[in-house]
Design an enzyme around this catalytic site. Structure first.
Site: not given
Ligand code: IVH
Length: 702
Positions: A136, A460
């Site tokens: 993530k 110093c």
């Molecule tokens: S999937 C419809 N995959 O996390 C589902 N999101 O809290 C779409 N994010 O706004 C999200 N890494 O910007 C997905 N590997 C990943 C991600 C990811 C970061 C962010 C994304 C989203 C937020 C959601």
């Protein structure tokens, strides 16, 4: 909107809710508290609790509402998606809403998720569900539209339905193909989802540079990335090193408007296709897991690895792999039911600034250090944080006694994001920057355009000790087992007045010291004896000459037979060397014009320290039989066994010359993953030898 008194009481209420189990009776208070934090975060741009703490409260509310749907209030924070709209860029509608992700924090939550999927899709316990697990990414989310193979629009997430259009900024990122052959898959129009980020090492460099230039620092890589994404001058987005990872198909239709996504089969396959099309996709970082246990194990593995990863990630995302099953799961208003974020341990926390201490560096810079009530951040206890300089303290209005928000993100240095003026009770004290050196009382000076105050007293005590600490450090003389505590102890005993004394220690006396003994004295002696024969580039770097680092020391060492030759060098002799600028030239020249420094080096030589150029100091001679002698070489695409710099260095050592463009002058093109136009061009030329990363390694390793 909120009075000072209300702010304090709502803050206390949040802390109390966070410290106990939340029950149905808390519903109204909980919503009130969440509304307040939404306001302080989104309207005031001033969050009073960490993201993690906010998420915990939000989740508690979701749980209450899930258990008893009749209590859902129309004004509940769960009834909307959050927004990052700020009105500077044109607003555009997303083709399909960009939802959030549901969060999980442990194996139990993920097991619940698996049970929920089974229920929704009617899958028996005995049958395995495939999950695709990937990082993530912690940056700014972005939606990209490709139409007839061209990137035609990029937008931020905004409030989920509408985002801010920033096509020009996206186009300046080299990690995004301007053209991708979706037409090969019959896709006429596609929307991709991704995250724009900055690599942690680039982020640290950007901040170090900003600190030197006296500019405000970015709190974390996410802020640097989202700030970079919204740059008014689009070119700067790419220049700042912002990249975009793509992790999801949002939408894909053919010329008749037919949905193509189901035909791609699985999430994993769709990412493979996007890789083929030239997008930056997590590769080693994603895994197809057979069953939730494998997914849990992969999340745990990455929780451990997160610090060593080049990008900031705040968790993993577990997605049902099959598109058919995803379809069956569907969406809530807030998130897809087929995916869940597994959030890592919090890296932000609130603490209290107890006092400020001042440290004097090896070149006299006086740095304020905040002593805070110890807090756990991403698994590490943090109690000391640099406040950088006077401007930093002023711009953040940080006071002694303040509540502060602190963040430690992986190998990113702990940082005070902000103070909370609204929580003050009047006992806080403004930080008075010292006028005198805290160690030697010398009046501090601040050079124009520099952010730091300096103690200019070369003698110093603090500087003397810091210079010695630098002298023995890994990148300098690298004296094994000789640490700061020894230096302080020997200095206090009067045995170490300057770095030359390190090489004239009385080991009999050392062996008599409490806590020492013959063996440790002998070990210290042999480590120091080894250092005496160091190459002179290490010695030059060890002298603590301002701005003279490892690299410049090496290039100077290549040009001299003996260190004391530098006494006779003029400024031009230095600046004539490629890679040596006027500042380093001035500083090194001044050092060698100072008689006391020459005496110091002579003393060191008399104690046996090497001042002559050794073979390793000399520029590398390329042997006639070097495997790539006289070849020109270029690396393209993502390399996995080494980074680009290392590859170029290896090529140079094997006799090749790195060049930057594909032309008929190019002999070898090494192609990594996702090689694009350079590979095509090289193939067209026909005379360029094309190697994979492994083939390249095989050649240079003979
Ligand atoms: S999937 C419809 N995959 O996390 C589902 N999101 O809290 C779409 N994010 O706004 C999200 N890494 O910007 C997905 N590997 C990943 C991600 C990811 C970061 C962010 C994304 C989203 C937020 C959601």
């Amino acid at each position: 909107m909120y009075t000072e008194k209300e702010i304090k009481s709502l803050f206390e209420l949040s802390k109390s809710l966070l410290s106990r189990q939340i029950l149905k009776d808390d519903l109204d208070v909980l919503i009130k508290v969440l509304h307040f934090h939404e306001w302080s975060y989104s309207i005031q741009n001033n969050p009073l609790i960490s993201d993690f703490e906010y998420d915990s409260l939000y989740k508690a509310l979701e749980k209450l509402e899930y258990d008893q749907p009749s209590i859902i209030r129309a004004d509940s924070p769960t009834q909307r998606v959050s927004s990052d709209l700020k009105n500077d860029f044109p607003t555009v509608q997303h083709i399909i809403p960009m939802l959030s992700l549901d969060n999980s924090y442990n194996a139990e939550d993920l097991n619940d998720f698996d049970r929920q999927i089974r229920k929704l899709c009617n899958i028996e316990e005995a049958e395995t569900i495939e999950y695709s697990v990937e990082p993530k990414f912690d940056g700014g989310s972005i939606a990209l539209i490709y139409e007839n193979d061209l990137l035609v629009r990029a937008a931020t997430r905004g409030n989920g339905n509408e985002g801010e259009e920033m096509t020009a900024n996206a186009k300046s990122m080299k990690s995004l193909p301007l053209r991708a052959e979706f037409s090969k898959l019959q896709i006429q129009k596609a929307e991709l989802r991704g995250e724009s980020l900055i690599r942690k090492d680039i982020f640290n460099e950007v901040n170090a540079k900003r600190e030197e230039e006296g500019l405000p620092l970015f709190a974390n890589p996410r802020n640097a990335a989202t700030g970079g994404l919204r740059m008014k001058d689009a070119n700067q987005t790419g220049e700042r090193g912002i990249e975009t990872f793509v992790f999801q198909f949002g939408y894909a239709v053919d010329a008749n408007g037919k949905d193509i996504i189901p035909e791609l089969g699985t999430h994993m396959k769709s990412l493979d296709i996007l890789t083929q099309l030239g997008f930056k996709i997590p590769q080693q970082e994603r895994k197809l897991c057979a069953g939730i246990d494998e997914a849990i194990a992969f999340c745990a593995e990455w929780q451990e690895k997160r610090d060593t990863y080049a990008y900031e990630i705040d968790g993993m995302v577990v997605k049902v792999n099959s598109f058919e099953l995803q379809e069956k799961c569907g969406f809530t208003q807030h998130h897809p039911r087929w995916a869940i974020a597994y959030k890592f341990k919090a890296k932000q926390a609130t603490s209290k600034l107890e006092k400020v201490e001042y440290q004097v560096g090896k070149i006299g810079a006086v740095t304020p250090v905040a002593k805070i009530t110890p807090v756990q951040l991403a698994g590490v206890t943090v109690s000391s944080i640099s406040l950088h300089n006077e401007d930093f303290i002023k711009s953040k209005d940080i006071r002694i006694g303040d509540s502060v928000l602190v963040e430690r993100a992986g190998d990113v240095i702990p940082y005070i994001v902000k103070s909370f003026p609204e929580l003050r009770d009047g006992t806080e004290q403004i930080i008075e920057y010292p006028k005198h050196c805290p160690v030697c009382e010398q009046v501090l000076t601040r050079i124009e355009n520099e952010a730091v105050w300096r103690c200019t007293n070369f003698l110093c005590e603090a500087q003397v000790i810091q210079r010695m600490v630098h002298h023995i450090s890994k990148d300098a003389m690298n004296i094994d087992g000789f640490g700061k505590s020894y230096i302080e102890r020997f200095h206090e005993l009067g045995w170490l007045k300057d770095i030359s004394d390190i090489y004239n220690l009385d080991y009999d006396a050392i062996s008599q010291l409490e806590g020492f003994g013959q063996k440790s004295a002998d070990n210290l002696k042999s480590a120091i004896d080894i250092a005496k024969s160091n190459p002179i580039h290490r010695l030059l770097n060890s002298l603590a000459i301002h701005h003279l680092g490892k690299k410049a020391s090496k290039v100077i060492a290549e040009k001299i037979e003996h260190v004391l030759e530098l006494k006779t060098w003029k400024i031009e002799d230095f600046t004539n060397i490629k890679d040596i600028g006027p500042v380093v030239a001035d500083n090194v020249s001044a050092y060698f014009r100072n008689e006391a420094n020459i005496k110091l080096l002579e003393r060191m030589e008399s104690y046996g320290v090497n001042l002559h150029q050794l073979e390793v100091d000399k520029p590398k001679q390329i042997k006639d039989d070097a495997p790539l002698k006289d070849k020109t070489i270029l690396f393209t695409g993502t390399l996995y066994q080494m980074n680009r710099k290392e590859a170029q260095l290896m090529a140079e050592e094997a006799g090749a010359k790195n060049i930057s463009a594909v032309s008929s002058n190019l002999d070898i093109l090494v192609v990594g993953e996702k090689a694009g136009s350079k590979l095509k061009k090289a193939e067209e030329i026909g005379t360029v030898q094309i190697l994979t990363e492994q083939e390249f390694l095989n050649i240079i390793n003979g």
